[in-house]
Design an enzyme around this catalytic site. Structure first.
Site, PDB file in Angstrom:
ATOM      1  N   GLU A 108       0.850  -1.197   0.000  1.00  0.00           N
ATOM      2  CA  GLU A 108       0.000   0.000   0.000  1.00  0.00           C
ATOM      3  C   GLU A 108       0.882   1.242   0.000  1.00  0.00           C
ATOM      4  OE1 GLU A 108      -2.514  -0.171   3.454  1.00  0.00           O
ATOM      5  OE2 GLU A 108      -3.162  -2.217   2.995  1.00  0.00           O
ATOM      6  N   LYS A 110       2.114   4.605   1.555  1.00  0.00           N
ATOM      7  CA  LYS A 110       2.145   5.118   2.925  1.00  0.00           C
ATOM      8  C   LYS A 110       1.772   6.595   2.879  1.00  0.00           C
ATOM      9  CE  LYS A 110       5.060   5.096   7.037  1.00  0.00           C
ATOM     10  NZ  LYS A 110       4.705   6.412   7.470  1.00  0.00           N
ATOM     11  N   ASP A 112       1.029  10.276   3.862  1.00  0.00           N
ATOM     12  CA  ASP A 112       1.691  11.140   4.835  1.00  0.00           C
ATOM     13  C   ASP A 112       0.677  12.068   5.502  1.00  0.00           C
ATOM     14  OD1 ASP A 112       3.745  12.036   6.299  1.00  0.00           O
ATOM     15  OD2 ASP A 112       4.710  13.198   4.716  1.00  0.00           O
ATOM     16  N   TYR A 212      -7.315   2.014   6.014  1.00  0.00           N
ATOM     17  CA  TYR A 212      -6.434   0.902   5.642  1.00  0.00           C
ATOM     18  C   TYR A 212      -6.315  -0.203   6.687  1.00  0.00           C
ATOM     19  CZ  TYR A 212      -3.346   4.113   8.191  1.00  0.00           C
ATOM     20  OH  TYR A 212      -2.819   4.961   9.114  1.00  0.00           O
ATOM     21  N   LYS A 300      10.589   3.239   3.828  1.00  0.00           N
ATOM     22  CA  LYS A 300      10.605   4.704   3.785  1.00  0.00           C
ATOM     23  C   LYS A 300      11.428   5.159   2.594  1.00  0.00           C
ATOM     24  CE  LYS A 300       8.769   6.657   7.561  1.00  0.00           C
ATOM     25  NZ  LYS A 300       9.536   7.281   8.511  1.00  0.00           N
ATOM     26  N   CYS A 394      30.962  37.125  20.989  1.00  0.00           N
ATOM     27  CA  CYS A 394      29.534  36.804  20.958  1.00  0.00           C
ATOM     28  C   CYS A 394      28.829  37.733  19.960  1.00  0.00           C
ATOM     29  CB  CYS A 394      28.927  36.965  22.342  1.00  0.00           C
ATOM     30  SG  CYS A 394      27.144  36.771  22.346  1.00  0.00           S
ATOM     31  N   CYS A 397      26.320  40.002  22.397  1.00  0.00           N
ATOM     32  CA  CYS A 397      26.806  40.934  23.425  1.00  0.00           C
ATOM     33  C   CYS A 397      28.283  41.290  23.240  1.00  0.00           C
ATOM     34  CB  CYS A 397      26.564  40.359  24.818  1.00  0.00           C
ATOM     35  SG  CYS A 397      27.643  38.963  25.185  1.00  0.00           S
ATOM     36  N   CYS A 412      29.571  31.722  25.020  1.00  0.00           N
ATOM     37  CA  CYS A 412      29.597  33.104  25.494  1.00  0.00           C
ATOM     38  C   CYS A 412      29.522  33.053  27.015  1.00  0.00           C
ATOM     39  CB  CYS A 412      28.399  33.876  24.941  1.00  0.00           C
ATOM     40  SG  CYS A 412      28.208  35.479  25.751  1.00  0.00           S
ATOM     41  N   CYS A 417      24.311  38.174  28.878  1.00  0.00           N
ATOM     42  CA  CYS A 417      24.109  38.178  27.428  1.00  0.00           C
ATOM     43  C   CYS A 417      22.609  38.065  27.117  1.00  0.00           C
ATOM     44  CB  CYS A 417      24.869  37.011  26.798  1.00  0.00           C
ATOM     45  SG  CYS A 417      24.504  36.846  25.042  1.00  0.00           S
TER      46      CYS A 417
HETATM   47  S1  IVH Z   1      -0.973   0.312   8.727  1.00  0.00           S
HETATM   48  C1  IVH Z   1      -1.158  -2.008  12.551  1.00  0.00           C
HETATM   49  N1  IVH Z   1      -1.137   1.395   6.323  1.00  0.00           N
HETATM   50  O1  IVH Z   1       2.120   5.194   8.869  1.00  0.00           O
HETATM   51  C2  IVH Z   1      -1.155  -1.280  11.272  1.00  0.00           C
HETATM   52  N2  IVH Z   1      -0.278   2.740   8.079  1.00  0.00           N
HETATM   53  O2  IVH Z   1       4.700   4.696  10.223  1.00  0.00           O
HETATM   54  C3  IVH Z   1      -0.966   0.161  11.423  1.00  0.00           C
HETATM   55  N3  IVH Z   1       0.263   5.040   7.419  1.00  0.00           N
HETATM   56  O3  IVH Z   1       0.886   4.954  12.155  1.00  0.00           O
HETATM   57  C4  IVH Z   1      -0.731   1.021  10.290  1.00  0.00           C
HETATM   58  N4  IVH Z   1      -0.336   4.849   5.313  1.00  0.00           N
HETATM   59  O4  IVH Z   1      -0.280   6.599  10.493  1.00  0.00           O
HETATM   60  C5  IVH Z   1      -0.773   1.581   7.609  1.00  0.00           C
HETATM   61  N5  IVH Z   1      -1.390   2.224   4.179  1.00  0.00           N
HETATM   62  C6  IVH Z   1      -1.034   2.407   5.439  1.00  0.00           C
HETATM   63  C7  IVH Z   1      -0.545   3.643   5.905  1.00  0.00           C
HETATM   64  C8  IVH Z   1      -0.160   3.763   7.231  1.00  0.00           C
HETATM   65  C9  IVH Z   1       0.138   5.664   6.242  1.00  0.00           C
HETATM   66  C10 IVH Z   1       0.812   5.657   8.641  1.00  0.00           C
HETATM   67  C11 IVH Z   1       0.050   5.360   9.913  1.00  0.00           C
HETATM   68  C12 IVH Z   1       1.032   4.636  10.796  1.00  0.00           C
HETATM   69  C13 IVH Z   1       2.336   5.123  10.257  1.00  0.00           C
HETATM   70  C14 IVH Z   1       3.463   4.163  10.576  1.00  0.00           C
END
Ligand code: IVH
Length: 657
Positions: A108, A110, A112, A212, A300, A394, A397, A412, A417
């Site tokens: 999936e 991730k 933000d 999710y 990441k 500094c 001062c 300093c 100061c």
């Molecule tokens: S699953 C137990 N799925 O990423 C499962 N998290 O770094 C819990 N996040 O705390 C999370 N997209 O806030 C999951 N497709 C995704 C996500 C996701 C973003 C965030 C979420 C989590 C954090 C972890």
């Protein structure tokens, strides 16, 4: 008749929302949608007795709450472990394979944003909460109700909790900042919008939500994560269309490669790829560590590096007097934030990298970490660059700076100061110190320059200047009153906060707590000898000397007296059992999740019996209390031969007192 029509309109609008947000297949035009909404609004206005709580008209916001209520997550909201490269992805797969021979995954995006838990009773949204520390979050129902992709009513009248991510699209974020806000990135903007008492603000910010996670899938005869996603979509939640079943590591790497490339084309920001074992019984076999499920991880994206120019190298003075060089940069976007400053740490750092004013440099930012200069692009030099020279006076001062032995930093030494003083005042108000909310750096600087705030005791006479303060730009009756109320409240703090707030060298939060607990009042601490202090467990001679030196100075004694006269509490207020207990002066570490206590509750109980709670396991730890899903801290404790209590043991020991 009217009631029936209202029901009908709500059904039509909910259906249109489902088709638009969940299925991405609208069947009515925007005009038709607007007409339904208008008709509903009119009917509700003329017949408020028929207005339903789950009416889509309530999404415009308007509900204002007094404070954020705490919410306990029955199933803790865990976060994910991280992997950063192909090798670590393979290692994750290998770990899984030790337990599950032929794992299938779901990959999936991730998202933000910030995670949210949504609870429905009988098909109606009744509670939305933030993750908080995983066990206790904050109730944000009033704001969640304004988010159109969160259904107020789902397609089945069942009780269910789902979890997902609230986020702000890139377009909404840009619009918001164009309209005068100044959020660093969409995640901060989303979090800032959800943390508002007045739901009109969230309603105007155009937030979104992807779902999710289904924490309790057994209730619905679901056996894979992918089916859980499908089920949640059927209920009316918005799941991400790019979720994908993955059969082997090759497919996974291809998915990662595809989205690393396509990332910038998405209408929202992602910071990685989440990988989850699909089969729920496999997930169960794999279980959890203290903080994370073992059946999932987050890849990441690498920290982004961008090139920019060093316009200048400037120097700032911290509360201890340490002078730190930083690069003043041509503003650039990195990882969704605009960066114009990077720390250069100290003289050695700058000279070893040979960073010069005028240089083109690569800078990097990872997560919330302060941006760093990675390297200088020397090929871009044209000879006009200015070599770095450390200053010796500094910048504020002009006092001659000193170097402490062995340290790379310059300090300093001037007690008076203004930079040091202002930084100390900022520290005094900070969260773990006196916790006086509402004082940003700028306000302290302004009040200092106006002469209202020179030392800590001046906070408590600020009310004398109320009239003048209200006339300052950016202030009004309400903000000044709030500030004064916060200051007044800080008088009731327990002693350890004051000890930390005073900026005594080597006294951090933990030391402040130990000192306060042992001496109970500031008077007895001030009367204590070097031996009295250094004998205390976890307090060494360096801290003891620093404390003695601090209170020996007459000006500090005068300051304490003034603070006392203004009514600042100087006593340790935590309720501590003074008898010797199983906990007295022992250092505890909590790990894993406890069934009967939140972390904070457990900490409070331990402290009330004279124990100290720290966060990491070391030789100095006396007892590790391990809940379920305890991970690396427990392993380390075992390696070091530290006493380990399970929850039952802990409860037994508590119940003795
Ligand atoms: S699953 C137990 N799925 O990423 C499962 N998290 O770094 C819990 N996040 O705390 C999370 N997209 O806030 C999951 N497709 C995704 C996500 C996701 C973003 C965030 C979420 C989590 C954090 C972890």
């Amino acid at each position: 008749m009217i009631e029936k029509r209202i029901d009908e309109l709500i059904r039509l609008i909910d259906k249109a929302n489902y088709e638009y947000y969940t299925l991405d297949k609208p069947t009515i035009t925007d005009q038709e949608y607007d007409r339904y909404m208008q008709e509903l609004e009119d009917l509700e206005k003329n017949h408020p007795e028929f207005k339903r709580d789950d009416s889509p008209t309530s999404r415009v916001g308007g509900q204002i709450i007094d404070e954020f209520k705490k919410v306990t997550h029955e199933i803790p909201m865990l976060s994910l472990g991280n992997v950063f490269n192909e090798e670590e992805i393979m290692a994750f797969d290998e770990r899984i394979k030790k337990v599950v021979p032929n794992p299938k995954y779901v990959a999936e995006l991730k998202i933000d944003g910030l995670s949210v838990s949504l609870v429905y009773k009988n098909g109606k949204l009744v509670r939305a909460a933030t993750r908080g520390d995983g066990v206790t979050g904050e109730d944000i129902t009033h704001n969640a109700r304004t988010i159109k992709s969160i259904p107020l009513t789902i397609n089945k009248p069942i009780d269910i909790e789902v979890r997902g991510e609230i986020y702000m699209s890139k377009a909404s974020f840009n619009k918001l900042n164009e309209n005068g806000e100044n959020f660093a990135n969409p995640r901060n903007a989303a979090a800032g919008s959800v943390r508002q008492l007045d739901s009109k603000i969230a309603a105007s910010r155009n937030l979104d939500c992807f779902i999710y996670h289904l924490p309790d899938p057994e209730d619905y005869n679901i056996y894979t994560h992918y089916d859980a996603l499908r089920f949640m979509k059927e209920l009316g939640f918005v799941t991400n269309p790019n979720n994908q079943k993955i059969n082997d590591i090759k497919e996974l790497l291809a998915y990662i490669e595809k989205w690393t490339k396509k990332r910038s084309t998405l209408p929202y920001e992602i910071d990685g790829i989440v990988i989850k074992v699909n089969d729920l019984s496999d997930q169960q076999k794999l279980g959890f560590t203290a903080r994370n499920p073992k059946w999932a991880t987050a890849y990441k994206f690498p920290a982004e590096e961008v090139l920019t120019k060093v316009k200048d190298i400037i120097f700032t003075v911290g509360r201890t007097g340490q002078v730190t060089p930083s690069a003043d940069l041509e503003p650039v976007r990195v990882m969704g934030s605009v960066i114009s400053r990077a720390t250069l740490h100290n003289e050695d750092y700058v000279t070893s990298k040979d960073i010069r004013v005028g240089d083109t440099v690569a800078i990097k930012k990872a997560g919330d970490v302060i941006p760093e200069v990675v390297k200088v692009i020397t090929e871009r030099r044209d000879g006009t660059e200015k070599k770095f020279a450390m200053i010796h006076k500094c910048p504020i001062c002009h006092e001659e700076l000193i170097k402490k032995d062995e340290e790379a930093a310059y300090y300093c030494p001037n007690e008076h100061c203004p930079a040091k003083k202002q930084e100390k005042l900022i520290h005094y108000t900070s969260r773990h110190a006196m916790n006086i909310e509402g004082f940003g750096d700028r306000i302290i600087e302004d009040f200092y320059n106006l002469g209202y705030l020179k030392d800590y005791d001046d906070f408590y006479t600020l009310d004398k200047h109320k009239e003048e303060l209200m006339k300052l730009e950016g202030f009004g009756y309400k903000s000044i009153n709030n500030l004064l109320e916060e200051i007044e409240n800080s008088k009731k703090n327990s002693l350890e906060r004051l000890l930390f707030a005073l900026s005594i060298r080597h006294v951090g939060t933990k030391t402040a707590d130990i000192l306060a607990r042992n001496f109970k009042t500031i008077d007895s601490l001030m009367r204590a000898s070097f031996e009295d202090i250094s004998e205390i467990k976890d307090i060494g001679p360096i801290i003891a000397k620093s404390v003695i030196d601090y209170f020996k100075e007459e000006k500090h004694q005068r300051l304490i007296q003034k603070l006392k006269d203004y009514g600042i509490n100087m006593t340790y207020l935590k309720n501590v059992n003074t008898n010797e207990t199983e906990f007295t002066n022992k250092t505890f570490v909590l790990t894993g999740s406890l069934g009967r206590f939140t972390r904070d509750e457990a900490k409070e109980r331990i402290e009330s019996l004279g124990g100290i709670v720290t966060s990491s396991v070391s030789k100095k730890t006396d007892v590790v209390i391990a809940g379920t899903e305890a991970g690396s801290k427990l392993t380390k404790a075992k390696d070091l031969g530290i006493t380990i209590w399970d929850e039952e043991n802990f409860i037994n020991n508590l119940s003795k007192y």
